[in-house]
Design a protein around this motif. Structure first.
Motif, mmCIF file in Angstrom:
data_model
loop_
_atom_site.group_PDB
_atom_site.id
_atom_site.type_symbol
_atom_site.label_atom_id
_atom_site.label_comp_id
_atom_site.label_asym_id
_atom_site.label_seq_id
_atom_site.Cartn_x
_atom_site.Cartn_y
_atom_site.Cartn_z
ATOM 1 N N THR A 168 0.855 -1.188 0.000
ATOM 2 C CA THR A 168 0.000 0.000 0.000
ATOM 3 C C THR A 168 0.891 1.237 0.000
ATOM 4 O O THR A 168 1.749 1.381 0.866
ATOM 5 N N GLU A 223 -0.483 -6.576 4.526
ATOM 6 C CA GLU A 223 0.029 -5.449 3.745
ATOM 7 C C GLU A 223 1.315 -4.866 4.310
ATOM 8 O O GLU A 223 1.558 -4.881 5.515
ATOM 9 N N VAL A 237 3.016 -1.172 4.190
ATOM 10 C CA VAL A 237 2.706 0.226 3.901
ATOM 11 C C VAL A 237 4.005 0.974 3.629
ATOM 12 O O VAL A 237 4.938 0.892 4.423
#
Length: 298
Positions: free
Chosen positions: A41, A292, A294
């Motif tokens: 992300t 995820e 980031v």
């Protein structure tokens, strides 16, 4: 006495039953695939330094070490300036702290905070409910922030957190327990404020220098954050719901559910990550909440 009459299995019902049974292994397969994969992300924040990577909730154990090494390899490919880890390094009972050696494979400075599992606090279903209820007595006003009501009576968890912290430090993870650190990235000052775990009642944010630098607060549980004087708050803990049905994330915009993603309301901008591991399961299973990594301004 008449025998009870069973409902007749029509073709439609029979087909529906077969279809549902067929979906079970498919669904488990999808959940396993999502739990074992990772998404990146990207957050674009104009004032932030480049290459800040954030993950949370690794929950290390033998069964997920290959997955965590893949996560670390993906992080290294991003050429991070700094890596931040938002707590919950351990999984549950009987974990091998030697597994924390894996963090030496990260090709960047690593800073972290501890999570509730790292204190063995509220790490069961019943315990989580108790912590959620106890949070009602907390004071989240930034001027007199106080989570003393969350403290556990059993000192074992606090001693365990001290042991884990020492192991992490030995493996190049700098644990910020109500501390801050500053560094220069691309000519910009980054101030990282690490707030100790809220569910364990240890959160006591330190004062940090005022200036033109970019300020990030890290705390494990997003519900324990306050409207701090920061540019960004990073949190984990929720796993993005782990098994979240489609559409539930949309409720976040109405302020009803805050499970993951960027929160930009009237309070300090916050990003809640879905994390990279799972807890209380023997295998990595997720649905609509893929792990995820980031990265801020890659």
């Amino acid at each position: 006495m008449k025998k009870p009459h069973l409902p007749r299995m029509t073709f439609n019902r029979y087909f529906a039953a077969i279809f549902i049974m067929a979906l079970i292994p498919v669904s488990v397969g999808v959940m396993y695939e999502q739990g074992s994969s990772t998404e990146i992300t990207v957050l674009t924040i104009p004032d932030a330094p480049h290459g800040i990577v954030f993950i949370a909730d690794p929950h290390l154990r033998d069964a997920n070490m290959d997955h965590i090494r893949e996560v670390i390899a993906a992080i290294n490919e991003l050429h991070p300036s700094v890596v931040l880890i938002g707590g919950d390094f351990v999984y549950g009972e009987g974990e091998d702290l030697a597994l924390q050696e894996v963090w030496k494979e990260v090709d960047a400075p690593v800073y972290a905070v501890l999570g509730n599992h790292d204190y063995k606090s509220g790490d069961s279903g019943t315990g989580a409910i108790q912590k959620t209820l106890a949070l009602r007595g907390a004071d989240l006003d930034p001027d007199h922030y106080d989570l003393g009501c969350m403290k556990d009576e059993d000192p074992e968890g606090y001693a365990y957190a001290d042991t884990l912290t020492a192991v992490l430090e030995e493996n190049d993870v700098h644990v910020l327990r109500n501390e801050y650190t500053e560094m220069e990235i691309d000519g910009k000052t980054l101030c990282i404020v690490g707030v100790d775990d809220g569910w364990a009642g240890m959160a006591d944010p330190p004062s940090h220098p005022e200036g033109d630098g970019f300020v990030i607060y890290m705390i494990h549980e997003p519900e324990c954050r306050a409207d701090w004087d920061a540019d960004l708050i990073l949190a984990g803990h929720t796993h993005g719901g782990q098994f979240i049905p489609p559409g539930v994330d949309g409720l976040a915009s109405d302020g009803l559910v805050r499970l993951s993603g960027l929160v930009t309301d009237d309070s300090t901008r916050t990003y809640i990550t879905r994390g990279v591991g799972t807890s209380n399961l023997e295998v990595e299973l997720r649905l609509f909440a893929t792990p995820e990594i980031v990265v801020i301004n890659p």
